[in-house]
Write a protein that holds these residues in place. Structure first.
Motif, PDB file in Angstrom:
ATOM      1  N   SER A   1       0.838  -1.204   0.000  1.00  9.74           N
ATOM      2  CA  SER A   1       0.000   0.000   0.000  1.00  9.74           C
ATOM      3  C   SER A   1       0.871   1.251   0.000  1.00  9.74           C
ATOM      4  O   SER A   1       2.086   1.193   0.212  1.00  9.74           O
ATOM      5  CB  SER A   1      -0.922   0.021   1.235  1.00  9.74           C
ATOM      6  N   GLY A   2       0.225   2.385  -0.230  1.00 10.63           N
ATOM      7  CA  GLY A   2       0.861   3.681  -0.074  1.00 10.63           C
ATOM      8  C   GLY A   2       2.144   3.864  -0.859  1.00 10.63           C
ATOM      9  O   GLY A   2       2.246   3.578  -2.054  1.00 10.63           O
ATOM     10  N   ILE A   3       3.173   4.355  -0.174  1.00 10.08           N
ATOM     11  CA  ILE A   3       4.450   4.669  -0.809  1.00 10.08           C
ATOM     12  C   ILE A   3       5.071   3.425  -1.430  1.00 10.08           C
ATOM     13  O   ILE A   3       5.543   3.453  -2.576  1.00 10.08           O
ATOM     14  CB  ILE A   3       5.405   5.307   0.216  1.00 10.08           C
ATOM     15  N   GLY A   4       5.101   2.322  -0.684  1.00 16.07           N
ATOM     16  CA  GLY A   4       5.719   1.099  -1.199  1.00 16.07           C
ATOM     17  C   GLY A   4       5.054   0.585  -2.458  1.00 16.07           C
ATOM     18  O   GLY A   4       5.721   0.098  -3.386  1.00 16.07           O
ATOM     19  N   TYR A   5       3.733   0.676  -2.498  1.00 12.83           N
ATOM     20  CA  TYR A   5       2.946   0.238  -3.656  1.00 12.83           C
ATOM     21  C   TYR A   5       3.332   1.042  -4.897  1.00 12.83           C
ATOM     22  O   TYR A   5       3.606   0.482  -5.970  1.00 12.83           O
ATOM     23  CB  TYR A   5       1.467   0.428  -3.326  1.00 12.83           C
ATOM     24  N   GLU A   6       3.375   2.368  -4.746  1.00 13.91           N
ATOM     25  CA  GLU A   6       3.656   3.237  -5.890  1.00 13.91           C
ATOM     26  C   GLU A   6       5.132   3.189  -6.290  1.00 13.91           C
ATOM     27  O   GLU A   6       5.458   3.258  -7.479  1.00 13.91           O
ATOM     28  CB  GLU A   6       3.241   4.675  -5.568  1.00 13.91           C
ATOM     29  N   ILE A   7       6.029   3.051  -5.305  1.00 17.18           N
ATOM     30  CA  ILE A   7       7.452   2.923  -5.624  1.00 17.18           C
ATOM     31  C   ILE A   7       7.699   1.654  -6.436  1.00 17.18           C
ATOM     32  O   ILE A   7       8.476   1.639  -7.403  1.00 17.18           O
ATOM     33  CB  ILE A   7       8.297   2.913  -4.336  1.00 17.18           C
ATOM     34  N   THR A   8       7.039   0.567  -6.045  1.00 16.96           N
ATOM     35  CA  THR A   8       7.185  -0.697  -6.772  1.00 16.96           C
ATOM     36  C   THR A   8       6.776  -0.537  -8.232  1.00 16.96           C
ATOM     37  O   THR A   8       7.469  -1.004  -9.146  1.00 16.96           O
ATOM     38  CB  THR A   8       6.367  -1.813  -6.094  1.00 16.96           C
ATOM     39  N   LYS A   9       5.664   0.125  -8.450  1.00 19.65           N
ATOM     40  CA  LYS A   9       5.206   0.351  -9.826  1.00 19.65           C
ATOM     41  C   LYS A   9       6.202   1.191 -10.623  1.00 19.65           C
ATOM     42  O   LYS A   9       6.527   0.873 -11.773  1.00 19.65           O
ATOM     43  CB  LYS A   9       3.832   1.025  -9.826  1.00 19.65           C
ATOM     44  N   GLU A  10       6.710   2.256 -10.011  1.00 20.72           N
ATOM     45  CA  GLU A  10       7.645   3.130 -10.723  1.00 20.72           C
ATOM     46  C   GLU A  10       8.954   2.408 -11.042  1.00 20.72           C
ATOM     47  O   GLU A  10       9.543   2.602 -12.107  1.00 20.72           O
ATOM     48  CB  GLU A  10       7.922   4.389  -9.903  1.00 20.72           C
ATOM     49  N   LEU A  11       9.411   1.576 -10.123  1.00 23.76           N
ATOM     50  CA  LEU A  11      10.634   0.811 -10.388  1.00 23.76           C
ATOM     51  C   LEU A  11      10.427  -0.152 -11.553  1.00 23.76           C
ATOM     52  O   LEU A  11      11.305  -0.290 -12.418  1.00 23.76           O
ATOM     53  CB  LEU A  11      11.051   0.046  -9.134  1.00 23.76           C
ATOM     54  N   ALA A  12       9.280  -0.814 -11.575  1.00 21.89           N
ATOM     55  CA  ALA A  12       8.992  -1.732 -12.681  1.00 21.89           C
ATOM     56  C   ALA A  12       8.932  -0.985 -14.009  1.00 21.89           C
ATOM     57  O   ALA A  12       9.393  -1.492 -15.041  1.00 21.89           O
ATOM     58  CB  ALA A  12       7.675  -2.460 -12.421  1.00 21.89           C
ATOM     59  N   ARG A  13       8.383   0.206 -13.978  1.00 21.86           N
ATOM     60  CA  ARG A  13       8.313   1.014 -15.199  1.00 21.86           C
ATOM     61  C   ARG A  13       9.693   1.467 -15.669  1.00 21.86           C
ATOM     62  O   ARG A  13       9.883   1.803 -16.832  1.00 21.86           O
ATOM     63  CB  ARG A  13       7.444   2.257 -14.952  1.00 21.86           C
ATOM     64  N   ASN A  14      10.636   1.521 -14.725  1.00 20.15           N
ATOM     65  CA  ASN A  14      11.959   2.066 -15.033  1.00 20.15           C
ATOM     66  C   ASN A  14      13.049   1.008 -15.070  1.00 20.15           C
ATOM     67  O   ASN A  14      14.214   1.293 -14.778  1.00 20.15           O
ATOM     68  CB  ASN A  14      12.309   3.155 -14.020  1.00 20.15           C
ATOM     69  N   GLY A  15      12.667  -0.214 -15.447  1.00 17.36           N
ATOM     70  CA  GLY A  15      13.674  -1.209 -15.768  1.00 17.36           C
ATOM     71  C   GLY A  15      14.161  -2.078 -14.632  1.00 17.36           C
ATOM     72  O   GLY A  15      15.244  -2.657 -14.731  1.00 17.36           O
ATOM     73  N   PHE A  16      13.390  -2.196 -13.551  1.00 17.11           N
ATOM     74  CA  PHE A  16      13.781  -3.050 -12.429  1.00 17.11           C
ATOM     75  C   PHE A  16      12.899  -4.288 -12.350  1.00 17.11           C
ATOM     76  O   PHE A  16      11.705  -4.250 -12.685  1.00 17.11           O
ATOM     77  CB  PHE A  16      13.641  -2.298 -11.101  1.00 17.11           C
ATOM     78  N   ILE A  17      13.490  -5.376 -11.880  1.00 14.48           N
ATOM     79  CA  ILE A  17      12.720  -6.498 -11.334  1.00 14.48           C
ATOM     80  C   ILE A  17      12.590  -6.213  -9.842  1.00 14.48           C
ATOM     81  O   ILE A  17      13.583  -5.922  -9.169  1.00 14.48           O
ATOM     82  CB  ILE A  17      13.447  -7.836 -11.560  1.00 14.48           C
ATOM     83  N   VAL A  18      11.361  -6.277  -9.325  1.00 14.85           N
ATOM     84  CA  VAL A  18      11.127  -5.841  -7.954  1.00 14.85           C
ATOM     85  C   VAL A  18      10.564  -6.985  -7.106  1.00 14.85           C
ATOM     86  O   VAL A  18       9.517  -7.562  -7.438  1.00 14.85           O
ATOM     87  CB  VAL A  18      10.136  -4.661  -7.899  1.00 14.85           C
ATOM     88  N   TYR A  19      11.253  -7.285  -6.024  1.00 13.55           N
ATOM     89  CA  TYR A  19      10.715  -8.188  -5.013  1.00 13.55           C
ATOM     90  C   TYR A  19       9.849  -7.336  -4.095  1.00 13.55           C
ATOM     91  O   TYR A  19      10.356  -6.547  -3.295  1.00 13.55           O
ATOM     92  CB  TYR A  19      11.842  -8.887  -4.251  1.00 13.55           C
ATOM     93  N   ALA A  20       8.536  -7.485  -4.269  1.00 13.02           N
ATOM     94  CA  ALA A  20       7.573  -6.671  -3.537  1.00 13.02           C
ATOM     95  C   ALA A  20       7.221  -7.385  -2.238  1.00 13.02           C
ATOM     96  O   ALA A  20       6.458  -8.345  -2.227  1.00 13.02           O
ATOM     97  CB  ALA A  20       6.320  -6.443  -4.387  1.00 13.02           C
ATOM     98  N   CYS A  21       7.800  -6.917  -1.140  1.00  7.90           N
ATOM     99  CA  CYS A  21       7.669  -7.601   0.152  1.00  7.90           C
ATOM    100  C   CYS A  21       6.580  -6.948   1.002  1.00  7.90           C
ATOM    101  O   CYS A  21       6.520  -5.720   1.115  1.00  7.90           O
ATOM    102  CB  CYS A  21       8.987  -7.549   0.905  1.00  7.90           C
ATOM    103  N   ALA A  22       5.758  -7.785   1.597  1.00 15.45           N
ATOM    104  CA  ALA A  22       4.688  -7.288   2.455  1.00 15.45           C
ATOM    105  C   ALA A  22       4.149  -8.428   3.301  1.00 15.45           C
ATOM    106  O   ALA A  22       4.334  -9.602   2.971  1.00 15.45           O
ATOM    107  CB  ALA A  22       3.570  -6.677   1.614  1.00 15.45           C
ATOM    108  N   ARG A  23       3.476  -8.072   4.381  1.00 16.59           N
ATOM    109  CA  ARG A  23       2.823  -9.103   5.197  1.00 16.59           C
ATOM    110  C   ARG A  23       1.595  -9.650   4.482  1.00 16.59           C
ATOM    111  O   ARG A  23       1.234 -10.805   4.656  1.00 16.59           O
ATOM    112  CB  ARG A  23       2.420  -8.524   6.554  1.00 16.59           C
ATOM    113  N   ARG A  24       0.945  -8.786   3.678  1.00 16.31           N
ATOM    114  CA  ARG A  24      -0.248  -9.194   2.918  1.00 16.31           C
ATOM    115  C   ARG A  24       0.080  -9.150   1.433  1.00 16.31           C
ATOM    116  O   ARG A  24       0.472  -8.112   0.912  1.00 16.31           O
ATOM    117  CB  ARG A  24      -1.424  -8.263   3.220  1.00 16.31           C
ATOM    118  N   LEU A  25      -0.098 -10.270   0.763  1.00 14.27           N
ATOM    119  CA  LEU A  25       0.272 -10.327  -0.650  1.00 14.27           C
ATOM    120  C   LEU A  25      -0.898 -10.051  -1.594  1.00 14.27           C
ATOM    121  O   LEU A  25      -0.677  -9.815  -2.780  1.00 14.27           O
ATOM    122  CB  LEU A  25       0.884 -11.697  -0.979  1.00 14.27           C
ATOM    123  N   GLY A  26      -2.117 -10.076  -1.080  1.00 13.59           N
ATOM    124  CA  GLY A  26      -3.277  -9.829  -1.933  1.00 13.59           C
ATOM    125  C   GLY A  26      -3.172  -8.535  -2.730  1.00 13.59           C
ATOM    126  O   GLY A  26      -3.398  -8.524  -3.957  1.00 13.59           O
TER     127      GLY A  26
END
Length: 307
Positions: A19-44
């Protein structure tokens, strides 16, 4: 948007990605050429994130570059298990970015914070990030990568009813600054993001304890105002914040602190230039503590007359 192939993409880890900052940062990294391990307690919510990106990257590519991983950073054993997992996932042993974003709010009068509440806040906001840096350091050094922390204005400003949260952010600010110095010889950048108002769901909604010294009408009003501080002051949208942070991450510059989010830069100057007594006066007015003072003074005067 980057057209980088899977093989040539850099690798990132983002905590608190649901959610929040982490959610949007993950999207921006993916858009900018990264593979992202998106870590969270809730994966839904990570599935929603992948679906959000699918129209831009295609569903197949979105699933390939966003890798959900269930992780509670407050548990040291889970952090260590994650490191073992990455030994197989990172064949070249390189991690280009560790974004320490996971966080927990704690909004209570200083005298009302229980040991359990305090301990959990420090485990998430401080100990978890320290453990992540230690366990994953070799991968970051191998890549000459970047470590980012989501700091806060609360770490430099004495916002009322936020003593423990502010203490955790002040601690992580100083940890980041020392780490910045210690990582220089290894070519690893460290960025501490002193974050102002950003629209997230981190706000603490737990009620004022019944036995609180602030449990009277004026005290409750001040406490409730503090709880709703962020949403009532037109915070920066999380996606706008993320776009600004991507520029910092992709830059070759090596600052310690960057100031992002609503009022972040302004408040940094206020803290440097305004005398502390004047600052406290302003915070009392802003957060309705002046009404608390008046109520307590009136109560004391009434008691004196009755005696």
């Amino acid at each position: 948007m980057s057209s980088t192939t899977i093989e040539s993409r850099k690798t990132a880890i983002v905590t608190g990605a649901s959610s929040g900052i982490g959610y949007e940062i993950t999207k921006e990294l993916a858009r900018n050429g990264f593979i992202v391990y998106a870590c969270a307690r809730r994966l839904g919510p990570i599935d929603d994130l992948i679906n959000d990106l699918a129209p831009e990257l295609t569903t197949e590519l979105a699933k390939a570059v966003i890798k959900p991983y269930q992780l509670d950073i407050s548990k040291e054993d889970e952090v260590k298990q994650f490191r073992v997992f990455l030994e197989k996932e990172l064949p070249n042993g390189k991690l280009d970015l560790l974004y320490n974003n996971a966080g927990q709010s704690c909004t209570f009068p200083a005298l009302d914070v229980t040991n359990d509440v305090m301990e959990q806040c420090f485990k998430v906001n401080v100990f978890g990030h320290v453990n992540m840096c230690r366990e994953l350091a070799s991968y970051l050094i191998q890549a000459r990568g970047t470590i980012v922390f989501t700091g806060s204005l609360a770490g430099i400003t004495p916002f009322p009813f936020g003593s423990i949260y502010s203490a955790t952010k002040a601690a992580i600010h100083e940890y980041a600054r020392v780490l910045h110095l210690e990582m220089k010889p290894f070519g690893v950048r460290v960025i501490n993001v002193v974050t102002g108002g950003v629209a997230t769901n981190i706000a603490d909604t737990r009620p004022l304890p019944d036995d609180s010294v602030y449990n009277f009408p004026e005290g409750r009003k001040a406490f409730e105002y503090r709880q709703s501080m962020a949403k009532n002051h037109h915070p920066m949208p999380a996606d706008v914040y993320a776009k600004e942070l991507i520029k910092d991450i992709l830059s070759d510059k090596d600052p310690v602190d960057v100031y992002r989010g609503k009022l972040a830069t302004i408040m940094s100057y206020v803290m440097m230039l305004v005398p502390y007594s004047l600052l406290e006066w302003g915070l009392c007015k802003k957060f309705k503590l002046d009404k608390v003072f008046e109520a307590l003074k009136s109560k004391a005067e009434s008691k004196t007359k009755s005696d």
